[in-house]
Design a protein around this motif. Sequence first.
Motif, PDB file in Angstrom:
ATOM      1  N   LEU A  96      -0.479  -5.890 -28.629  1.00  0.00           N
ATOM      2  CA  LEU A  96      -1.402  -4.837 -29.073  1.00  0.00           C
ATOM      3  C   LEU A  96      -0.905  -3.587 -28.448  1.00  0.00           C
ATOM      4  CD1 LEU A  96      -4.750  -6.613 -28.400  1.00  0.00           C
ATOM      5  CD2 LEU A  96      -3.905  -5.885 -30.670  1.00  0.00           C
ATOM      6  N   ILE A  97      -0.478  -3.526 -27.079  1.00  0.00           N
ATOM      7  CA  ILE A  97      -0.076  -2.428 -26.212  1.00  0.00           C
ATOM      8  C   ILE A  97       1.178  -1.852 -27.125  1.00  0.00           C
ATOM      9  CG2 ILE A  97       1.060  -1.799 -24.405  1.00  0.00           C
ATOM     10  CD1 ILE A  97      -0.691  -3.695 -22.854  1.00  0.00           C
ATOM     11  N   TYR A  98       2.066  -2.778 -27.624  1.00  0.00           N
ATOM     12  CA  TYR A  98       3.430  -2.097 -28.135  1.00  0.00           C
ATOM     13  C   TYR A  98       2.770  -1.266 -29.692  1.00  0.00           C
ATOM     14  CZ  TYR A  98       8.139  -1.869 -30.092  1.00  0.00           C
ATOM     15  OH  TYR A  98       9.255  -1.260 -30.330  1.00  0.00           O
ATOM     16  N   ARG A  99       1.985  -2.450 -30.106  1.00  0.00           N
ATOM     17  CA  ARG A  99       1.610  -1.406 -31.646  1.00  0.00           C
ATOM     18  C   ARG A  99       0.882   0.184 -31.395  1.00  0.00           C
ATOM     19  NH1 ARG A  99       0.342  -6.697 -33.418  1.00  0.00           N
ATOM     20  NH2 ARG A  99      -1.696  -6.384 -33.039  1.00  0.00           N
ATOM     21  N   GLN A 100      -0.133   0.047 -30.472  1.00  0.00           N
ATOM     22  CA  GLN A 100      -0.884   1.265 -30.244  1.00  0.00           C
ATOM     23  C   GLN A 100      -0.143   2.402 -29.551  1.00  0.00           C
ATOM     24  OE1 GLN A 100      -4.998   0.191 -28.254  1.00  0.00           O
ATOM     25  NE2 GLN A 100      -4.218  -1.965 -28.881  1.00  0.00           N
ATOM     26  N   TYR A 101       0.781   2.172 -28.399  1.00  0.00           N
ATOM     27  CA  TYR A 101       1.365   3.015 -27.581  1.00  0.00           C
ATOM     28  C   TYR A 101       2.843   3.180 -27.436  1.00  0.00           C
ATOM     29  CZ  TYR A 101      -3.326   2.237 -26.153  1.00  0.00           C
ATOM     30  OH  TYR A 101      -4.856   2.107 -26.009  1.00  0.00           O
ATOM     31  N   ILE A 102       3.506   2.058 -27.904  1.00  0.00           N
ATOM     32  CA  ILE A 102       4.940   2.150 -27.816  1.00  0.00           C
ATOM     33  C   ILE A 102       5.802   2.301 -29.171  1.00  0.00           C
ATOM     34  CG2 ILE A 102       7.137   0.878 -26.861  1.00  0.00           C
ATOM     35  CD1 ILE A 102       5.262  -0.270 -24.967  1.00  0.00           C
ATOM     36  N   GLN A 103       5.079   1.928 -30.173  1.00  0.00           N
ATOM     37  CA  GLN A 103       5.723   1.754 -31.339  1.00  0.00           C
ATOM     38  C   GLN A 103       6.469   3.178 -31.993  1.00  0.00           C
ATOM     39  OE1 GLN A 103       3.081   0.636 -34.984  1.00  0.00           O
ATOM     40  NE2 GLN A 103       4.430  -1.019 -35.347  1.00  0.00           N
ATOM     41  N   SER A 104       6.009   4.433 -31.770  1.00  0.00           N
ATOM     42  CA  SER A 104       6.633   5.411 -31.915  1.00  0.00           C
ATOM     43  C   SER A 104       8.147   5.516 -31.462  1.00  0.00           C
ATOM     44  CB  SER A 104       5.852   6.665 -31.576  1.00  0.00           C
ATOM     45  OG  SER A 104       5.656   6.620 -30.256  1.00  0.00           O
ATOM     46  N   VAL A 206     -12.304  -6.506 -26.294  1.00  0.00           N
ATOM     47  CA  VAL A 206     -11.856  -6.728 -27.738  1.00  0.00           C
ATOM     48  C   VAL A 206     -10.830  -7.407 -28.135  1.00  0.00           C
ATOM     49  CG1 VAL A 206     -10.369  -4.320 -27.784  1.00  0.00           C
ATOM     50  CG2 VAL A 206     -11.668  -5.311 -29.806  1.00  0.00           C
ATOM     51  N   GLY A 207      -9.872  -7.125 -27.053  1.00  0.00           N
ATOM     52  CA  GLY A 207      -8.665  -8.118 -27.439  1.00  0.00           C
ATOM     53  C   GLY A 207      -8.815  -9.754 -27.241  1.00  0.00           C
ATOM     54  N   GLU A 208      -9.941  -9.827 -26.546  1.00  0.00           N
ATOM     55  CA  GLU A 208     -10.176 -11.312 -26.204  1.00  0.00           C
ATOM     56  C   GLU A 208     -11.140 -11.764 -27.456  1.00  0.00           C
ATOM     57  OE1 GLU A 208     -10.824 -11.159 -21.239  1.00  0.00           O
ATOM     58  OE2 GLU A 208     -12.473 -10.914 -22.704  1.00  0.00           O
ATOM     59  N   SER A 269      -5.982  -6.662 -36.010  1.00  0.00           N
ATOM     60  CA  SER A 269      -5.497  -5.987 -34.968  1.00  0.00           C
ATOM     61  C   SER A 269      -6.240  -4.923 -34.138  1.00  0.00           C
ATOM     62  CB  SER A 269      -4.250  -5.175 -35.577  1.00  0.00           C
ATOM     63  OG  SER A 269      -4.764  -4.319 -36.525  1.00  0.00           O
ATOM     64  N   TYR A 270      -5.994  -4.795 -33.295  1.00  0.00           N
ATOM     65  CA  TYR A 270      -6.845  -3.356 -32.582  1.00  0.00           C
ATOM     66  C   TYR A 270      -7.182  -2.467 -33.512  1.00  0.00           C
ATOM     67  CZ  TYR A 270      -8.519  -0.041 -29.577  1.00  0.00           C
ATOM     68  OH  TYR A 270      -9.409   1.070 -28.736  1.00  0.00           O
ATOM     69  N   GLN A 271      -6.133  -1.754 -34.093  1.00  0.00           N
ATOM     70  CA  GLN A 271      -6.331  -0.681 -34.923  1.00  0.00           C
ATOM     71  C   GLN A 271      -7.376  -0.980 -36.099  1.00  0.00           C
ATOM     72  OE1 GLN A 271      -3.522  -1.993 -33.972  1.00  0.00           O
ATOM     73  NE2 GLN A 271      -1.883  -0.341 -34.010  1.00  0.00           N
ATOM     74  N   ALA A 272      -7.215  -2.124 -36.635  1.00  0.00           N
ATOM     75  CA  ALA A 272      -7.956  -2.451 -37.887  1.00  0.00           C
ATOM     76  C   ALA A 272      -9.377  -2.633 -37.494  1.00  0.00           C
ATOM     77  CB  ALA A 272      -7.458  -3.638 -38.395  1.00  0.00           C
ATOM     78  N   TYR A 273      -9.655  -3.227 -36.242  1.00  0.00           N
ATOM     79  CA  TYR A 273     -10.874  -3.628 -35.742  1.00  0.00           C
ATOM     80  C   TYR A 273     -11.705  -2.235 -35.409  1.00  0.00           C
ATOM     81  CZ  TYR A 273     -15.112  -5.185 -33.491  1.00  0.00           C
ATOM     82  OH  TYR A 273     -16.374  -5.254 -33.063  1.00  0.00           O
TER      83      TYR A 273
END
Length: 344
Positions: A96-104, A206-208, A269-273
């Motif tokens: 979740l952390i990677y997709r939201q904040y590191i993926q770029s 939310v991740g839980e 995923s967090y973004q989708a939710y």
Amino acid sequence: MKNPNGFGNVFKLSGKRRRPYVARVTIGWDSNTGKQLRHVVGYFATKQEALKALGSFEYNPKAIGFSKLKFKEISDKWLEEHSKNVSEKTVHSYKLIYRQYIQSLDSLIFTEIKLIDLQTHINKLGERVSTGTLKRVKSVLSMIYNWAIKNEIVEKNYAEFIEIGKHVAKVKRRVFTNEEIKILWANKGSDLADTILILIYTGMRVGEMTSLKKSDIYLDRMGIITGSKTEAGRDRFIPINENILPLIKKRMENPTEYFLVNNRKRPYSYQAYRKYFVNTLYRLQIENHTIHDCRHTTATLLSKMGANPTAIKNILGHSDYKITEKIYTHKDEEDLLKAINTMK
């Protein structure tokens, strides 16, 4: 002057380039053609920099094999190895952390990334996320770099030198009001309104919830076993409020492993939710909230109902009630306790 045999060579590329000088070494010979196998050490602004790089270069077949891999390829290899030693929920939180904040950073060549690149990335994130989130991003980046050091891909952990700065609150938290909760109950069967109520009445992160499996829900004990963020929050028991029991039972009827799934029967995923969360509130004409406001509402309701401080910290997964009281409980003119007791 010609370089000594085995030292390598430096040459200049044509045209206008920021780093026109190429440092290159021979690392072997092709057994079929007899031609040299060359490795580019790097590209440099001056000839002196290129010669210095050649002088400090040490041949390492394993490191050379990684030298042109992109950030995503290195991070994938790190996670593949690291996931063997941590829980599935922890792996989910890393993703979740990677997709939201590191993926770029995915497309960057890992060995060419410098501290200034990482610091610039963090500075941009700091314009929209909290200090706590930045610290979690730095932690994941540091683990990736430590793996790269262990595998002799790089020599320095640049992530350790990232500066976060002092804490600055980015978002003003706002609990759900009496009227807003009533609207959610009135629309509990549409979109994801029921899941917002579940977040409010359980205090789950939310991740839980998005990683929750039906096997973690014990209807006979009226509780949920979840938690992943902190030691105090790990494997904690969250009692099921009787108001949301029908909502949970309805979700349990889905023939899937996970409690909350999308149309493809896969966890959100967090973004989708978050997208559905925002859209649901907009459609119901509820003032904008963050997902984390649900958790703040839980703490406020429990506090106003006079719940035992120890029970509150255990439900939320905090190590100290002072954390709960300082960060999560908000005094509100709305009498949310009365609203909870009158909801059917």
